[in-house]
Motif scaffolding. Structure first.
Motif, PDB file in Angstrom:
ATOM      1  N   GLN A 175     -34.715   4.341  -0.225  1.00 14.54           N
ATOM      2  CA  GLN A 175     -34.992   2.947   0.112  1.00 14.54           C
ATOM      3  C   GLN A 175     -36.483   2.720   0.320  1.00 14.54           C
ATOM      4  N   LEU A 176     -37.203   3.747   0.760  1.00 12.40           N
ATOM      5  CA  LEU A 176     -38.616   3.571   1.059  1.00 12.40           C
ATOM      6  C   LEU A 176     -39.501   3.855  -0.141  1.00 12.40           C
ATOM      7  N   GLU A 177     -38.891   4.304  -1.233  1.00 10.14           N
ATOM      8  CA  GLU A 177     -39.694   4.686  -2.389  1.00 10.14           C
ATOM      9  C   GLU A 177     -39.752   3.598  -3.454  1.00 10.14           C
ATOM     10  N   ILE A 218     -34.674  -8.324   0.631  1.00  7.73           N
ATOM     11  CA  ILE A 218     -34.402  -6.972   1.142  1.00  7.73           C
ATOM     12  C   ILE A 218     -34.352  -6.000  -0.032  1.00  7.73           C
ATOM     13  N   MET A 219     -34.989  -4.852   0.130  1.00  2.86           N
ATOM     14  CA  MET A 219     -35.056  -3.929  -0.984  1.00  2.86           C
ATOM     15  C   MET A 219     -33.892  -2.944  -0.971  1.00  2.86           C
ATOM     16  N   LYS A 252     -22.995  -3.730  13.169  1.00  2.00           N
ATOM     17  CA  LYS A 252     -22.506  -3.606  14.547  1.00  2.00           C
ATOM     18  C   LYS A 252     -22.930  -2.252  15.141  1.00  2.00           C
ATOM     19  N   LEU A 253     -22.869  -1.216  14.313  1.00  2.00           N
ATOM     20  CA  LEU A 253     -23.171   0.137  14.812  1.00  2.00           C
ATOM     21  C   LEU A 253     -24.663   0.405  14.928  1.00  2.00           C
ATOM     22  N   TYR A 254     -25.460  -0.151  13.995  1.00  2.00           N
ATOM     23  CA  TYR A 254     -26.871   0.270  13.903  1.00  2.00           C
ATOM     24  C   TYR A 254     -27.882  -0.883  13.915  1.00  2.00           C
ATOM     25  N   GLY A 255     -27.391  -2.117  13.868  1.00  2.00           N
ATOM     26  CA  GLY A 255     -28.326  -3.246  13.863  1.00  2.00           C
ATOM     27  C   GLY A 255     -28.637  -3.714  12.454  1.00  2.00           C
ATOM     28  N   SER A 256     -29.356  -4.842  12.413  1.00  2.00           N
ATOM     29  CA  SER A 256     -29.565  -5.534  11.138  1.00  2.00           C
ATOM     30  C   SER A 256     -30.469  -4.792  10.162  1.00  2.00           C
ATOM     31  N   ASP A 257     -31.534  -4.162  10.672  1.00  2.00           N
ATOM     32  CA  ASP A 257     -32.456  -3.502   9.740  1.00  2.00           C
ATOM     33  C   ASP A 257     -31.728  -2.424   8.938  1.00  2.00           C
ATOM     34  N   VAL A 258     -30.924  -1.623   9.637  1.00  2.00           N
ATOM     35  CA  VAL A 258     -30.189  -0.552   8.950  1.00  2.00           C
ATOM     36  C   VAL A 258     -29.151  -1.167   8.012  1.00  2.00           C
ATOM     37  N   SER A 290     -30.596  -2.466   4.819  1.00  3.39           N
ATOM     38  CA  SER A 290     -31.209  -1.520   3.874  1.00  3.39           C
ATOM     39  C   SER A 290     -30.226  -0.454   3.376  1.00  3.39           C
ATOM     40  N   THR A 291     -29.022  -0.400   3.946  1.00  3.57           N
ATOM     41  CA  THR A 291     -28.049   0.609   3.497  1.00  3.57           C
ATOM     42  C   THR A 291     -27.413   0.182   2.176  1.00  3.57           C
ATOM     43  N   ARG A 292     -27.407   1.101   1.234  1.00  2.00           N
ATOM     44  CA  ARG A 292     -26.790   0.767  -0.049  1.00  2.00           C
ATOM     45  C   ARG A 292     -25.282   1.045  -0.002  1.00  2.00           C
ATOM     46  N   ILE A 293     -24.533   0.094  -0.540  1.00  2.00           N
ATOM     47  CA  ILE A 293     -23.072   0.218  -0.579  1.00  2.00           C
ATOM     48  C   ILE A 293     -22.644   0.174  -2.048  1.00  2.00           C
ATOM     49  N   LEU A 294     -21.866   1.174  -2.436  1.00  2.00           N
ATOM     50  CA  LEU A 294     -21.433   1.276  -3.834  1.00  2.00           C
ATOM     51  C   LEU A 294     -19.942   1.002  -3.940  1.00  2.00           C
ATOM     52  N   TYR A 295     -19.533   0.500  -5.087  1.00  2.00           N
ATOM     53  CA  TYR A 295     -18.106   0.368  -5.369  1.00  2.00           C
ATOM     54  C   TYR A 295     -17.735   1.423  -6.408  1.00  2.00           C
TER      55      TYR A 295
END
Ligand SMILES: O=C[C@H](O)COP(=O)(O)O
Length: 257
Positions: free
Chosen positions: A4-6, A17-18, A199-205, A208-213
């Motif tokens: 995510q940072l690269e 949001i990247m 809910k578990l980690y807050g909005s920033d996480v 930025s977390t990628r979710i795949l199907y």
């Protein structure tokens, strides 16, 4: 490796949001060595230095070191399909996550439905594996078949470690059956998964977390799946076994950017 940072700073996704789109070919237990190498050579040639999409190959362990060597200095990510929750010891037949990190594997996929179904993996064993892989600095694609599995498999994972996590949502009925979830059904669950992460980690996480199907992805359903705001990529089984068919899927994602 924290993808995510690269990202190139020019790459902006939803609401600025990247989240770089990613497609992973899960070869499962298919191919022999020469076939695996040939497939990846074709991919290297076609892909060139494209940076706007991440392409991963999830291979059985035996071919990983060949593939790592072949893909050196390319944007292709090499993915292991499983690992144990201990690094060393008397665990005949298991694969050490430390050894995977040591040979340069980019990601380890954990909790795939076939591991749960055929090898009795549970939320708690998947969680042990996730934590050990993260502690070895590995990036993890953690698979869930339903929303309720998200919190248990992430138990004990820190906010910082979430940068190393991708969540794969693969509904049981869709895996290998040719019956994909509907676009709306897949997006609804992906959205719920992101809410759970929030809910578990807050909005920033969460943002930025990628979710795949994953589950019977093909060229007909991918076009609409990839446009959904909470679906950042796909895990592909059957349709990735033929190189040309997989490449068509890569192009569909590229053309949707
Ligand atoms: O990891 C990939 C999934 O198990 C999906 O497999 P499939 O595309 O053959 O349904």
């Amino acid at each position: 490796m924290v993808h995510q940072l690269e990202l190139p700073s020019s790459y902006l996704n939803y609401n600025g949001i990247m989240r770089k789109p990613i497609i992973i070919a899960n070869w499962k237990m298919n191919f022999l060595r020469d076939q695996a190498n040939l497939y990846v050579k074709k991919l290297i040639k076609k892909l060139g230095n494209k940076e706007n999409i991440e392409v991963g190959i999830a291979s059985q362990d035996l071919f990983l070191t060949d593939l790592i060597k072949l893909t050196e200095n390319t944007p292709i990510s090499i993915v292991a399909q499983n690992a144990y929750w201990e690094n060393f010891g008397p665990f005949t037949g298991e694969t050490s996550p430390k050894a995977l990190a040591n040979v340069g594997v980019d990601y380890v996929m954990l909790g795939h439905f076939e591991r749960r179904e055929l090898f009795n993996e549970t939320n708690s064993t998947v969680n042990l594996k996730v934590r050990t892989a993260l502690n070895n600095g590995m990036d993890v694609i953690v698979d869930v078949e339903e929303l309720e599995q998200v919190a248990p498999v992430l138990e004990g994972v820190s906010e910082e470690q979430m940068q190393q996590i991708i969540i794969g949502f693969e509904p049981t009925f869709a895996i290998g059956t040719g019956m994909s979830a509907s676009t709306k059904g897949a997006e609804d669950v992906a959205e719920q998964i992101r809410k759970t992460v929030r809910k578990l980690y807050g909005s920033d996480v969460a943002d930025s977390t990628r979710i795949l199907y994953g589950g019977s992805v093909n060229r007909d359903n991918l076009k609409s799946l990839i446009k959904q705001k909470d679906i950042d990529g796909v895990l592909v089984g059957k349709a990735a076994l033929d190189f040309q068919s997989f490449w068509e899927l890569v192009e569909i994602i590229e053309n949707s950017l």
